[in-house]
Design a protein around this motif. Structure first.
Motif, PDB file in Angstrom:
ATOM      1  N   ARG A 177     -11.576   2.930 -14.720  1.00  0.00           N
ATOM      2  CA  ARG A 177     -12.788   3.714 -14.498  1.00  0.00           C
ATOM      3  C   ARG A 177     -14.003   2.843 -14.799  1.00  0.00           C
ATOM      4  O   ARG A 177     -13.881   1.746 -15.335  1.00  0.00           O
ATOM      5  N   ARG A 236     -14.449  -7.167 -12.234  1.00  0.00           N
ATOM      6  CA  ARG A 236     -13.211  -6.486 -11.824  1.00  0.00           C
ATOM      7  C   ARG A 236     -11.987  -7.313 -12.179  1.00  0.00           C
ATOM      8  O   ARG A 236     -10.993  -6.789 -12.684  1.00  0.00           O
ATOM      9  N   ILE A 247      -5.469   2.742 -12.985  1.00  0.00           N
ATOM     10  CA  ILE A 247      -6.746   2.652 -12.285  1.00  0.00           C
ATOM     11  C   ILE A 247      -7.854   2.565 -13.335  1.00  0.00           C
ATOM     12  O   ILE A 247      -7.918   3.404 -14.243  1.00  0.00           O
ATOM     13  N   SER A 299     -11.782  -0.618  -8.721  1.00  0.00           N
ATOM     14  CA  SER A 299     -12.658  -0.462  -7.563  1.00  0.00           C
ATOM     15  C   SER A 299     -14.000  -1.167  -7.772  1.00  0.00           C
ATOM     16  O   SER A 299     -14.328  -1.613  -8.876  1.00  0.00           O
ATOM     17  N   LYS A 300     -14.774  -1.232  -6.722  1.00  0.00           N
ATOM     18  CA  LYS A 300     -16.087  -1.868  -6.773  1.00  0.00           C
ATOM     19  C   LYS A 300     -17.073  -1.096  -7.642  1.00  0.00           C
ATOM     20  O   LYS A 300     -18.108  -1.635  -8.019  1.00  0.00           O
ATOM     21  N   LYS A 301     -16.756   0.145  -7.980  1.00  0.00           N
ATOM     22  CA  LYS A 301     -17.615   0.929  -8.867  1.00  0.00           C
ATOM     23  C   LYS A 301     -17.645   0.341 -10.274  1.00  0.00           C
ATOM     24  O   LYS A 301     -18.586   0.570 -11.022  1.00  0.00           O
ATOM     25  N   ASN A 315       0.831  -1.194   0.000  1.00  0.00           N
ATOM     26  CA  ASN A 315       0.000   0.000   0.000  1.00  0.00           C
ATOM     27  C   ASN A 315       0.873   1.254   0.000  1.00  0.00           C
ATOM     28  O   ASN A 315       0.542   2.240  -0.663  1.00  0.00           O
ATOM     29  N   LYS A 348      -8.961  -6.369 -14.809  1.00  0.00           N
ATOM     30  CA  LYS A 348      -7.567  -6.393 -14.350  1.00  0.00           C
ATOM     31  C   LYS A 348      -6.711  -7.286 -15.250  1.00  0.00           C
ATOM     32  O   LYS A 348      -5.593  -6.922 -15.625  1.00  0.00           O
ATOM     33  N   SER A 361      -5.398  -1.105 -10.206  1.00  0.00           N
ATOM     34  CA  SER A 361      -6.447  -0.940  -9.210  1.00  0.00           C
ATOM     35  C   SER A 361      -7.800  -0.871  -9.912  1.00  0.00           C
ATOM     36  O   SER A 361      -7.983  -0.079 -10.843  1.00  0.00           O
TER      37      SER A 361
END
Length: 115
Positions: A85, A56, A83, A47-49, A10, A60, A45
């Motif tokens: 979107r 996801r 990241i 995200s759950k969005k 992290n 990735k 990365s």
């Protein structure tokens, strides 16, 4: 072809977010920062969005494979965080690969255009 390491901690991600430069397009955001080595370290990365775990993980995998095949055309010595979107969930492999290539051009670390 040089081996791309992964960003795992992290603290590594945070350092790139805070000190790195970012560019974005409709599908992805890319942060880059010099790492003073002769290899690139890649972090992805999603995200759950973007969607449920299946979606996801698919996004990735597609980003990672797109970068892997373009890796020889990227300059070395950077920490790169990509990241996804929300729109990335609807895209196929070729669209995500082209997004990675586009962001590499914006950062000035992708040097070769393939026909």
């Amino acid at each position: 072809m040089k081996f791309t390491e992964s960003l795992r901690k992290n603290s590594d991600y945070r350092r790139v977010y805070n000190k790195g430069k970012s560019y974005a397009n409709k599908n992805l955001v890319m942060y880059k920062m010099k790492n003073n080595t002769d290899t690139n370290r890649l972090g992805i990365s999603v995200s759950k969005k973007v969607g449920n775990s299946v979606v996801r993980h698919r996004v990735k995998r597609l980003i990672k494979e797109g970068y892997r095949l373009l890796e020889d055309d990227f300059e070395y010595g950077y920490d790169i965080v990509i990241i996804a979107r929300g729109f990335a969930a609807e895209k196929n492999y070729f669209e995500l690969r082209d997004s990675v290539k586009h962001l590499g051009h914006l950062h000035g670390i992708y040097s070769k255009e393939k026909a």
